[in-house]
Scaffold this active site. Sequence first.
Site, PDB file in Angstrom:
ATOM      1  N   THR A   1     -17.777 -78.917 -52.699  1.00 42.99           N
ATOM      2  CA  THR A   1     -17.347 -77.543 -52.835  1.00 42.99           C
ATOM      3  C   THR A   1     -18.192 -76.854 -53.878  1.00 42.99           C
ATOM      4  O   THR A   1     -18.429 -77.285 -54.909  1.00 42.99           O
ATOM      5  CB  THR A   1     -15.679 -77.260 -53.196  1.00 42.99           C
ATOM      6  OG1 THR A   1     -15.505 -76.089 -53.023  1.00 42.99           O
ATOM      7  CG2 THR A   1     -15.737 -78.004 -54.625  1.00 42.99           C
TER       8      THR A   1
ATOM      9  N   ASP B   1     -10.287 -77.378 -46.659  1.00 41.61           N
ATOM     10  CA  ASP B   1     -10.893 -75.809 -46.214  1.00 41.61           C
ATOM     11  C   ASP B   1      -9.464 -75.403 -46.527  1.00 41.61           C
ATOM     12  O   ASP B   1      -8.279 -76.034 -46.095  1.00 41.61           O
ATOM     13  CB  ASP B   1     -11.108 -75.870 -44.610  1.00 41.61           C
ATOM     14  CG  ASP B   1     -11.673 -74.534 -44.456  1.00 41.61           C
ATOM     15  OD1 ASP B   1     -12.595 -73.952 -45.260  1.00 41.61           O
ATOM     16  OD2 ASP B   1     -11.651 -73.916 -43.038  1.00 41.61           O
TER      17      ASP B   1
ATOM     18  N   PHE C   1      -8.136 -68.060 -58.993  1.00 46.06           N
ATOM     19  CA  PHE C   1      -9.499 -67.469 -58.217  1.00 46.06           C
ATOM     20  C   PHE C   1      -8.523 -66.831 -57.050  1.00 46.06           C
ATOM     21  O   PHE C   1      -7.408 -66.826 -56.574  1.00 46.06           O
ATOM     22  CB  PHE C   1     -10.243 -68.236 -57.901  1.00 46.06           C
ATOM     23  CG  PHE C   1      -9.852 -69.406 -56.814  1.00 46.06           C
ATOM     24  CD1 PHE C   1      -9.093 -70.335 -57.137  1.00 46.06           C
ATOM     25  CD2 PHE C   1     -10.246 -69.257 -55.258  1.00 46.06           C
ATOM     26  CE1 PHE C   1      -8.845 -71.616 -56.529  1.00 46.06           C
ATOM     27  CE2 PHE C   1      -9.970 -70.194 -54.564  1.00 46.06           C
ATOM     28  CZ  PHE C   1      -9.045 -71.213 -54.971  1.00 46.06           C
ATOM     29  N   GLY C   2      -9.431 -66.256 -55.992  1.00 48.14           N
ATOM     30  CA  GLY C   2      -9.121 -65.436 -54.951  1.00 48.14           C
ATOM     31  C   GLY C   2      -7.837 -64.865 -54.940  1.00 48.14           C
ATOM     32  O   GLY C   2      -7.630 -63.813 -55.750  1.00 48.14           O
TER      33      GLY C   2
ATOM     34  N   LYS D   1       1.353 -73.402 -60.321  1.00 45.44           N
ATOM     35  CA  LYS D   1       0.357 -73.472 -59.021  1.00 45.44           C
ATOM     36  C   LYS D   1      -0.012 -75.098 -59.156  1.00 45.44           C
ATOM     37  O   LYS D   1      -0.369 -75.597 -58.012  1.00 45.44           O
ATOM     38  CB  LYS D   1      -0.912 -72.658 -59.542  1.00 45.44           C
ATOM     39  CG  LYS D   1      -1.763 -72.743 -58.382  1.00 45.44           C
ATOM     40  CD  LYS D   1      -3.066 -72.081 -58.395  1.00 45.44           C
ATOM     41  CE  LYS D   1      -4.072 -72.277 -56.876  1.00 45.44           C
ATOM     42  NZ  LYS D   1      -5.181 -71.609 -56.868  1.00 45.44           N
TER      43      LYS D   1
ATOM     44  N   ARG E   1      -3.229 -76.940 -52.252  1.00 48.29           N
ATOM     45  CA  ARG E   1      -4.380 -77.869 -52.574  1.00 48.29           C
ATOM     46  C   ARG E   1      -3.601 -79.140 -53.437  1.00 48.29           C
ATOM     47  O   ARG E   1      -4.007 -80.301 -53.146  1.00 48.29           O
ATOM     48  CB  ARG E   1      -5.269 -77.229 -53.420  1.00 48.29           C
ATOM     49  CG  ARG E   1      -6.493 -78.026 -53.660  1.00 48.29           C
ATOM     50  CD  ARG E   1      -7.715 -77.009 -53.934  1.00 48.29           C
ATOM     51  NE  ARG E   1      -7.935 -76.089 -53.230  1.00 48.29           N
ATOM     52  CZ  ARG E   1      -7.744 -74.723 -53.519  1.00 48.29           C
ATOM     53  NH1 ARG E   1      -6.818 -74.388 -54.437  1.00 48.29           N
ATOM     54  NH2 ARG E   1      -7.773 -73.987 -52.359  1.00 48.29           N
TER      55      ARG E   1
END
Length: 185
Positions: free
Chosen positions: A10, A68, A143-144, A165, A171
Amino acid sequence: MAPDEILFLTSNAHKAAEARSILNKYGISIINRPAKGTEIQSDSLADVARFCAQDAFKRLGRPLFVEDSGLFIDALNGFPGVYSSTAYAQIGCPGILRLLSGLQNRAAQFRCAVAFIDRQGARIFEAESSGSISEKEAGPSGFGYDPIFIPKGHEKTFAQAPALKARLSHRAKALDALGRHLRGI
Ligand code: IMP
């Protein structure tokens, strides 16, 4: 027997850090390589991850995984979904908040497909984290889309609550399943 060291392909350093902390619990170390390899166009995260893993295994010949992931928003018929990374680059969190402005239904899910491959073949681990899109961006971590995603049953965004998280993310769940699989538990 589980390999003690696996490659994670990644170019996202945040994803690598998250994966490292989850798989550490299973005594598995990660070597992060930035190139994910060839990505096919598909509306299935699992297909994209599987293809990348198989393609990379042909070149590298050692146990590895890729993942992904994306954010699927109900009121936008699943957008940005498999286009999450392009949408993030184009419109970012502010653009998503604009698209949802005035809408009551803010339900969303983060989804993740991890594809692990070794000589025995590829295995896919899929997971999701349900929640909603906040009214405004909040929080410095992650992030994101982390600053606009509130996991179900909570009030803070992933970017405000990294410990949450680490427990509840798409994930974290998918990699937990990979860790259990590799350790045979
Ligand atoms: P890809 O899996 O590299 O194609 O990227 C998926 C995109 O979805 C990322 O670039 C982020 O914008 C978004 N995304 C995936 N997982 C997360 C997450 O855990 N937090 C925030 N955004 C995420």
